[in-house]
Write a protein that holds these residues in place. Structure first.
Motif: not given
Length: 317
Positions: A113-115, A201-204, A210-211, A247-256
């Motif tokens: 996703x960063x790429x 895990x936090x690094x990945x 952030x990027x 958004x579909x990938x990150x938002x739920x993870x960040x919420x949890x």
């Protein structure tokens, strides 16, 4: 300490689920797996067959589709087997192998996703240099690195967990083997192993996120500088599929993670459902996003359908 040899683990699946729902749940999971498999294999085959789609953006989509397909294949057949055939047992080493692939594929997806964000950044902020800066070869190298980095460090995490002596139960309250569930069954050095795994895990998760946030901030600033409203909307539309997928990938993870950070804890049953939803639903929906939100793929699909319709009408007339 009462250390004992564990030969097998017991997967609980969805804790508290009544046996009367085993059939419908297994059928639903089977349909989900079919959707993931058919959708992502279609994307891989379609992009490969259409030479006009052999471009960096669609090559990235293929890498995402492959990781989604592999994640679904690693996780879903096991839990489907539990509810379909009442098979809750997974062998000791199979559980660790599943844990490896679960976390390796999750981290890989995040880096790809960063790429993808880098692709949009160069396309919008340096369009005249896009073909020279971001070729298919460049994408292959960057996506290859996205696969190799998590692959290497996950071996160390698995070996650390394998060295733990086990003195608790062999019951894993989850639909698949994950790192936290396994090390919670260990009885020594749990904290040390947990900290290293959590940091990676936090690094990945946070480095790519952030990027991506920084990249899209710069993209939005660049788009706002475009004088015509039509130009702004056209430029932003090229980012729509990538933004939705991200958004579909990150938002739920960040919420949890945020909920856990502020002290809000879910019950085990709710947590398992939430984890399954944010892990697997994007893999099912992403192919639809590629097809209906990406101009080139949508147009190629329309042409294919029109050609097939003409061919069919010609044969039947």
């Amino acid at each position: 300490i009462n250390v004992r040899q564990i030969n097998d683990f017991f997967i609980t699946g969805f804790p508290g689920l009544s046996p009367e729902y085993y059939g419908p749940v297994s059928a639903l999971l089977f349909v989900l797996y079919l959707t993931i498999a058919v959708g992502n294999i279609f994307i891989l085959a379609f992009v490969r067959s259409e030479r006009s789609l052999h471009k960096p953006t669609y090559l990235i989509f293929c890498h995402l589709a492959l990781s989604d397909l592999m994640f679904g294949t690693v996780t879903l057949p096991r839990v489907i087997s539990k509810y379909w055939f009442d098979d809750s047992i997974i062998s000791f080493y199979s559980c660790f192998a599943q844990m490896y692939f679960v976390h390796f594929l999750g981290a890989t997806h995040s880096f790809i996703l960063m790429v993808m964000a880098l692709d949009r950044f160069i396309a919008i902020c340096a369009p005249l240099r896009y073909t020279s800066l971001f070729s298919n070869a460049t994408v292959s190298v960057l996506c290859g690195i996205s696969w190799l980095i998590p692959m290497s460090w996950m071996i160390g995490i698995v070996l650390d967990a394998l060295r733990l002596p086990f003195c608790n139960s062999n019951i894993i309250a989850q639909c698949y083997c994950d790192h936290i569930a396994i090390i919670n069954l260990g009885c020594e050095k749990v904290q040390e192993v947990t900290v290293v795994a959590f940091a990676l895990a936090m690094f990945s998760l946070l480095l790519p996120l952030s990027f991506i946030i920084l990249t899209y901030f710069v993209i939005i600033v660049a788009v706002l500088r475009i004088s015509s409203s039509e130009g702004r909307s056209r430029t932003l539309s090229t980012c729509t599929p990538q933004l939705i997928i991200t958004c579909v990938y990150y938002l739920p993870r960040c919420f949890v993670y945020l909920a856990n950070f502020v002290g809000y804890t879910f019950s085990i049953s709710v947590k398992v459902v939430v984890v399954m939803m944010y892990s697997l639903l994007p893999a099912a929906f992403n192919p639809l996003i590629y097809c209906f939100k990406t101009k080139d793929i949508k147009e190629k699909l329309k042409m294919k359908l029109l050609q097939n319709k003409i061919t069919f009408m010609t044969k039947t007339s």
